[in-house]
Design a protein around this motif. Structure first.
Motif, PDB file in Angstrom:
ATOM      1  N   LEU A  10      71.985  11.121 116.259  1.00 17.00           N
ATOM      2  CA  LEU A  10      72.739  10.257 115.353  1.00 17.00           C
ATOM      3  C   LEU A  10      71.884  10.004 114.126  1.00 17.00           C
ATOM      4  N   GLU A  11      72.486  10.076 112.938  1.00 19.84           N
ATOM      5  CA  GLU A  11      71.761   9.824 111.701  1.00 19.84           C
ATOM      6  C   GLU A  11      72.673   9.074 110.738  1.00 19.84           C
ATOM      7  N   VAL A  12      72.173   7.962 110.203  1.00 18.45           N
ATOM      8  CA  VAL A  12      72.895   7.185 109.191  1.00 18.45           C
ATOM      9  C   VAL A  12      71.988   7.079 107.970  1.00 18.45           C
ATOM     10  N   TRP A  92      53.594  10.484 112.538  1.00 18.95           N
ATOM     11  CA  TRP A  92      53.095  11.452 113.498  1.00 18.95           C
ATOM     12  C   TRP A  92      54.157  12.455 113.930  1.00 18.95           C
ATOM     13  N   TYR A  93      55.446  12.184 113.595  1.00 18.36           N
ATOM     14  CA  TYR A  93      56.495  13.158 113.919  1.00 18.36           C
ATOM     15  C   TYR A  93      56.367  14.436 113.085  1.00 18.36           C
ATOM     16  N   THR A  99      59.855  18.228 118.841  1.00 17.10           N
ATOM     17  CA  THR A  99      60.403  17.239 119.779  1.00 17.10           C
ATOM     18  C   THR A  99      61.630  16.537 119.217  1.00 17.10           C
ATOM     19  N   LEU A 100      62.123  16.966 118.056  1.00 20.40           N
ATOM     20  CA  LEU A 100      63.285  16.358 117.419  1.00 20.40           C
ATOM     21  C   LEU A 100      64.480  17.294 117.490  1.00 20.40           C
ATOM     22  N   VAL A 105      64.960  15.569 109.603  1.00 18.89           N
ATOM     23  CA  VAL A 105      65.030  14.136 109.355  1.00 18.89           C
ATOM     24  C   VAL A 105      63.662  13.589 108.951  1.00 18.89           C
ATOM     25  N   VAL A 106      62.596  14.285 109.316  1.00 18.07           N
ATOM     26  CA  VAL A 106      61.242  13.852 108.957  1.00 18.07           C
ATOM     27  C   VAL A 106      61.071  13.794 107.442  1.00 18.07           C
ATOM     28  N   PHE A 107      61.798  14.654 106.703  1.00 18.64           N
ATOM     29  CA  PHE A 107      61.616  14.769 105.257  1.00 18.64           C
ATOM     30  C   PHE A 107      62.619  13.933 104.464  1.00 18.64           C
TER      31      PHE A 107
END
Length: 540
Positions: A10-12, A92-93, A99-100, A105-107
């Motif tokens: 899920l991403e908002v 750290w992600y 693991t995602l 989404v990290v960026f």
């Protein structure tokens, strides 16, 4: 948030001042966008709901929704899902993107602004609550949260911080008022063995379709002195769930897909004429890395007894076409022959009281007794019932007996035997050669002593219920005689009227307006003793 780095997420996020919700649950990623100029330094309320395949995104007064395709409609698994991150992900992600489920989404740019009233349930058994921070970096807690230092909401009401102060959401409690301080009146109904509530599912869900849910719950209180009776039943085609009393114990019989559970709460009796709470939760859940769905079932009684089971199946949503509280209809008995549900008939309908019965299926919440009392087309009441639960305790019965009114004053109601060891003694026959007796009885028990009168020298006169039929026994000096009085079963929860007359060696009786004669052989002796009544039965 994702399922631990497998597929679902899920991403908002804000994109050019509008809100975008992106999710992946089993199929291809999907997107909903809504809102304009949301970067205006004003507060905006966001609500996201996912019930089965129906996904809805609301910002202030605007709503956008869609229905996802495919069978998988669940986000991962509660045991493996990641934490929920707000405003961005920990640095750290960047070295653990594998693991995602959505590495990009990290960026994403981090959120700059304020967030309050983050409310959701942490698992399927919990109520939605305000969430507290577990860990954080480069954020500060403002003093604008009116619920932070002093929660004004009573009785577990949900505190929501608004610009003008704190407000209380009491919808998940049995209280109302600005601070959830006022207790709601109990919704009560009493059944008499021929009554029940039924739900017209077609009006709760899509027309002519079953009620579908990823998670459903039935909760209620009950009180009874009867040993047996059907409390709740729901079914769809070959699947069903039945909760009943058997010899005073709670029994749960459930079949979903290829799995069947037969269990309950044993070593405890619940026919003690006290209120007992029941909550049954079913949740459809897909196993990790598998196409197999399971149904997780939780039975909770009196907040003390809790049992959990898992049933395998070949489904993704739970379905219900028939829902009954307190018994079933004659029509259902015929349907039962087709789908081979458990042996359930109108003879097993419940005798006693229910209160605060609530059926919830995802976002649909039905207050069954309240809807029936309002004569809603959705919930119907059938048979003899009343919207109160009068006290028929032993103290009232004993007081009536002392006053000598239990047989003369029809307003005193029926005498109810509430314990296996209960009995009642009344004066015997006044005339030694002539005996007259009349009474009404109602029970669900197949066996038990109705009345017994003992004389001298082993003489006696009695009526018993054996194998669901009434039997007359007597020995007035000429030997023991046993006579079957009923042609049909009398343990059907209905009232049956019996009258009996003896004059010397001749006798007659009437059962439900059917008259019969009998003779007492030889020279019958006198009989003048106390009458004793004892059975789990209702007398009037």
């Amino acid at each position: 948030m994702d399922d631990g780095g497998y597929y679902d997420f899920l991403e908002v996020k804000l994109v050019q001042s509008n809100l975008r919700f992106r999710w992946h649950v089993g199929n291809e990623p999907e997107i909903l966008s809504i809102g304009q100029n949301l970067s205006d330094s004003a507060w905006h309320k966001v609500r996201i709901s996912m019930f089965g395949g129906r996904v809805s995104l609301q910002v202030d007064a605007a709503t956008s929704s869609k229905t996802s395709n495919g069978e998988d409609k669940q986000l991962g698994n509660y045991t493996t899902n990641s934490y929920l991150y707000i405003g961005g992900l920990p640095l750290w992600y960047t070295s653990k993107m594998a693991t995602l489920a959505l590495p990009s989404v990290v960026f994403e740019p981090r959120f700059s602004g304020e967030i309050k009233n983050l409310i959701y349930a942490v698992d399927e058994f919990a109520q939605p609550t305000n969430q507290n921070m577990m860990a954080y970096k480069d954020v500060r807690l403002t003093q604008a949260d009116h619920c932070l230092h002093e929660n004004p909401c009573q009785h577990n009401g949900l505190c929501v911080s608004l610009d003008h102060g704190a407000e209380c959401d009491c919808s998940a409690t049995r209280f109302t008022g600005a601070r959830c301080q006022q207790e709601l009146q109990d919704e009560v109904v009493r059944f008499w063995g021929s009554s029940y509530l039924s739900v017209d599912i077609a009006k709760a869900g899509p027309k002519s379709a079953p009620l579908l849910a990823e998670l459903d719950t039935i909760s209620f209180y009950f009180k009874t002195d009867a040993s047996n009776g059907l409390l709740y039943f729901s079914a769809y085609e070959g699947n069903y769930m039945a909760l009943s009393l058997l010899n005073g114990e709670l029994k749960l019989d459930l079949r979903i897909g290829t799995g069947r559970l037969k269990t309950g709460v044993s070593k405890a009796r619940f026919n003690d004429n006290e209120w007992h709470s029941v909550r049954i939760l079913r949740k459809s859940e897909k196993l990790q890395d598998s196409s197999v769905f399971v149904c997780k079932v939780t039975l909770e009684v009196d907040a003390v007894h809790r049992e959990r089971w898992t049933s395998p199946g070949v489904y993704s949503l739970l379905a219900s076409s028939y829902v009954f509280l307190g018994g079933v209809s004659t029509k259902f008995v015929e349907i039962n022959k087709i789908f081979q549900y458990p042996e359930i008939s109108k003879n097993s309908n419940f005798i006693g009281c229910f209160k605060n019965a609530v059926l919830q299926a995802d976002g649909i919440r039905l207050f069954l007794i309240k809807l029936a009392k309002e004569e809603s087309a959705l919930v119907s009441a059938h048979g003899k019932f009343e919207y109160r639960c009068a006290d028929h305790s032993n103290n009232n019965i004993q007081r009536d007996v002392i006053l000598g009114q239990v047989y003369e004053d029809t307003t005193s109601g029926a005498v109810t035997f509430t314990r296996p060891q209960a009995f009642l003694s009344v004066p015997g026959f006044g005339d030694e050669r002539v005996s007259q007796l009349s009474l009404r009885i109602r029970t669900l028990e197949p066996d038990g002593l109705i009345l017994y009168s003992a004389g001298q020298g082993g003489h006696f006169f009695g009526i018993e219920l054996y194998d669901s039929h009434l039997w007359l026994h007597y020995n007035l000096g000429t030997g023991h005689v046993k006579l079957r009085m009923s042609g049909n079963r009398v343990d059907d929860g209905q009232w049956h009227y019996l009258s009996l007359t003896r004059k010397g060696g001749e006798g007659s009786y009437s059962l439900d307006n059917e008259n019969h004669q009998f003779n007492i052989p030889g020279q019958p002796k006198l009989l003048k003793e106390i009458l004793h009544f004892t059975i789990r039965i209702h007398f009037s």
